[in-house]
Scaffold this motif. Structure first.
Motif, mmCIF file in Angstrom:
data_model
loop_
_atom_site.group_PDB
_atom_site.id
_atom_site.type_symbol
_atom_site.label_atom_id
_atom_site.label_comp_id
_atom_site.label_asym_id
_atom_site.label_seq_id
_atom_site.Cartn_x
_atom_site.Cartn_y
_atom_site.Cartn_z
ATOM 1 N N ALA A 89 98.551 90.730 36.930
ATOM 2 C CA ALA A 89 97.476 91.301 36.118
ATOM 3 C C ALA A 89 96.313 91.811 36.968
ATOM 4 O O ALA A 89 95.606 92.737 36.555
ATOM 5 C CB ALA A 89 96.962 90.263 35.116
ATOM 6 N N THR A 123 94.047 93.824 38.941
ATOM 7 C CA THR A 123 94.071 95.269 39.176
ATOM 8 C C THR A 123 92.707 95.762 39.667
ATOM 9 O O THR A 123 91.768 95.899 38.878
ATOM 10 C CB THR A 123 94.440 96.019 37.878
ATOM 11 O OG1 THR A 123 95.646 95.475 37.337
ATOM 12 C CG2 THR A 123 94.614 97.502 38.149
ATOM 13 N N ASP A 134 89.826 98.295 40.590
ATOM 14 C CA ASP A 134 89.461 99.615 40.065
ATOM 15 C C ASP A 134 87.998 99.874 40.411
ATOM 16 O O ASP A 134 87.087 99.401 39.738
ATOM 17 C CB ASP A 134 89.672 99.658 38.552
ATOM 18 C CG ASP A 134 89.436 101.048 37.960
ATOM 19 O OD1 ASP A 134 88.878 101.909 38.673
ATOM 20 O OD2 ASP A 134 89.805 101.266 36.797
ATOM 21 N N LYS A 141 94.974 93.028 33.998
ATOM 22 C CA LYS A 141 95.825 93.834 33.122
ATOM 23 C C LYS A 141 96.929 92.973 32.515
ATOM 24 O O LYS A 141 98.124 93.193 32.735
ATOM 25 C CB LYS A 141 96.411 95.012 33.912
ATOM 26 C CG LYS A 141 97.009 96.103 33.052
ATOM 27 C CD LYS A 141 97.479 97.262 33.917
ATOM 28 C CE LYS A 141 98.097 98.381 33.091
ATOM 29 N NZ LYS A 141 98.522 99.526 33.927
ATOM 30 N N LYS A 167 99.515 91.605 29.821
ATOM 31 C CA LYS A 167 100.180 92.038 28.603
ATOM 32 C C LYS A 167 99.383 91.451 27.441
ATOM 33 O O LYS A 167 99.016 90.266 27.480
ATOM 34 C CB LYS A 167 101.626 91.534 28.587
ATOM 35 C CG LYS A 167 102.428 91.986 27.390
ATOM 36 C CD LYS A 167 103.870 91.496 27.482
ATOM 37 C CE LYS A 167 104.685 91.965 26.278
ATOM 38 N NZ LYS A 167 106.083 91.503 26.352
ATOM 39 N N ASP A 191 86.562 93.011 30.854
ATOM 40 C CA ASP A 191 87.549 93.492 31.820
ATOM 41 C C ASP A 191 87.911 92.390 32.808
ATOM 42 O O ASP A 191 89.081 92.216 33.174
ATOM 43 C CB ASP A 191 87.000 94.695 32.590
ATOM 44 C CG ASP A 191 87.058 95.988 31.791
ATOM 45 O OD1 ASP A 191 87.729 95.999 30.740
ATOM 46 O OD2 ASP A 191 86.458 96.982 32.225
ATOM 47 N N GLY A 239 90.243 90.045 31.236
ATOM 48 C CA GLY A 239 91.488 90.650 30.766
ATOM 49 C C GLY A 239 91.612 90.843 29.276
ATOM 50 O O GLY A 239 92.731 90.926 28.751
ATOM 51 N N PRO A 260 92.166 92.712 26.096
ATOM 52 C CA PRO A 260 92.773 94.038 25.907
ATOM 53 C C PRO A 260 91.967 94.996 25.043
ATOM 54 O O PRO A 260 92.003 96.204 25.255
ATOM 55 C CB PRO A 260 94.123 93.736 25.237
ATOM 56 C CG PRO A 260 94.329 92.272 25.337
ATOM 57 C CD PRO A 260 92.991 91.655 25.513
ATOM 58 N N ARG A 289 91.297 98.412 27.101
ATOM 59 C CA ARG A 289 91.044 97.927 28.465
ATOM 60 C C ARG A 289 91.717 98.757 29.545
ATOM 61 O O ARG A 289 91.096 99.124 30.551
ATOM 62 C CB ARG A 289 91.525 96.471 28.572
ATOM 63 C CG ARG A 289 91.425 95.847 29.953
ATOM 64 C CD ARG A 289 92.351 94.650 30.061
ATOM 65 N NE ARG A 289 93.752 95.058 29.909
ATOM 66 C CZ ARG A 289 94.714 94.227 29.513
ATOM 67 N NH1 ARG A 289 94.443 92.980 29.189
ATOM 68 N NH2 ARG A 289 95.959 94.670 29.418
ATOM 69 N N ASP A 290 92.996 99.067 29.379
ATOM 70 C CA ASP A 290 93.766 99.685 30.461
ATOM 71 C C ASP A 290 93.390 101.134 30.704
ATOM 72 O O ASP A 290 93.318 101.590 31.847
ATOM 73 C CB ASP A 290 95.266 99.587 30.160
ATOM 74 C CG ASP A 290 95.752 98.156 30.100
ATOM 75 O OD1 ASP A 290 95.001 97.250 30.519
ATOM 76 O OD2 ASP A 290 96.888 97.927 29.638
ATOM 77 N N THR A 291 93.158 101.892 29.642
ATOM 78 C CA THR A 291 92.907 103.331 29.768
ATOM 79 C C THR A 291 91.437 103.698 29.632
ATOM 80 O O THR A 291 91.063 104.836 29.927
ATOM 81 C CB THR A 291 93.689 104.099 28.691
ATOM 82 O OG1 THR A 291 93.194 103.716 27.388
ATOM 83 C CG2 THR A 291 95.182 103.775 28.762
#
Length: 213
Positions: A97, A99, A101, A111, A113, A165, A168, A170, A190-192
């Motif tokens: 997870a 990541t 950035d 990140k 699931k 973030d 984690g 989402p 969260r991811d995009t």
């Protein structure tokens, strides 16, 4: 649980690695940061043959054979032993997870699931006035009946997004001035980092579908 791609492999044991009674053994291995570029054990799955029950029968004098009625024969069952550790699995999920950035205020996000995220969603009133905290609290109380969620009112919205973030989360549901006018909220992914508007009364269904989908 979110482990996929080249970080996860299956490795058959070579003959010289097997215990004397073992017929076969497969390791599920994960590329941990501290083993990269190699892999470390995540789970072992061993075919122990009939050794265990044969030994038990010999030393206990208890019959361990199974009678197969269709084929009219007795045989000693074999044992398949899957062995996995919760700590190893948790560590692998955390490593997968993590990541970095640099474009985010937090500089990193987890990140997970969605189904594995410790906190599934956060409810964030844009400001702590104008009735927004009350709407946010009502939504939070609804969502928490089924999911682990947070409500966060303090500091700027950017800092609150960054906090979510880092742990984690989402999805963030933001209550703003438009919410009071048209009963919609902003969903932040969260991811995009994509943001979209959805109906306030559709938030629970949205979260259910995202978490279980």
């Amino acid at each position: 649980i979110g482990l996929e791609g080249d970080n996860l492999i299956f490795r058959d044991h070579d003959a010289d690695e097997l215990a004397h009674y073992s017929k076969a053994c497969v390791y599920v291995e994960y590329r941990y940061p501290f083993t990269a570029p190699g892999y470390g054990e995540l789970e072992g799955i061993a075919h122990r043959g009939c050794f265990d029950l044969t030994q038990h029968q010999e030393h206990s004098n208890a019959k361990m054979e199974y009678f197969d009625q269709p084929n009219n024969r007795k045989f000693m069952p074999h044992v398949i032993e899957p062995a996995s550790g919760l700590t190893r699995g948790t560590l692998a999920v955390l490593c997968e997870a993590f990541t970095p950035d640099e474009g985010r205020a937090s500089k990193v996000f987890m990140k997970f699931k969605p189904s594995m995220a410790p906190i599934k969603a956060a409810v964030l009133p844009l400001v702590a006035k104008d009735g927004m905290p009350e709407v946010a609290t009502k939504l939070y109380m609804q969502l928490r009946e089924k999911h682990m969620v947070e409500i966060d009112i303090k500091q700027s919205i950017g800092k609150r997004y960054a906090r979510q973030d880092e742990i984690g989360t989402p999805y963030c549901f933001t209550i703003d001035g438009d919410t009071l006018d048209d009963n919609t909220v902003t969903v932040r992914h969260r991811d995009t980092l994509e943001q979209e508007r959805i109906p306030l009364d559709g938030v629970a269904k949205f979260l259910d579908e995202k978490i279980t989908g």
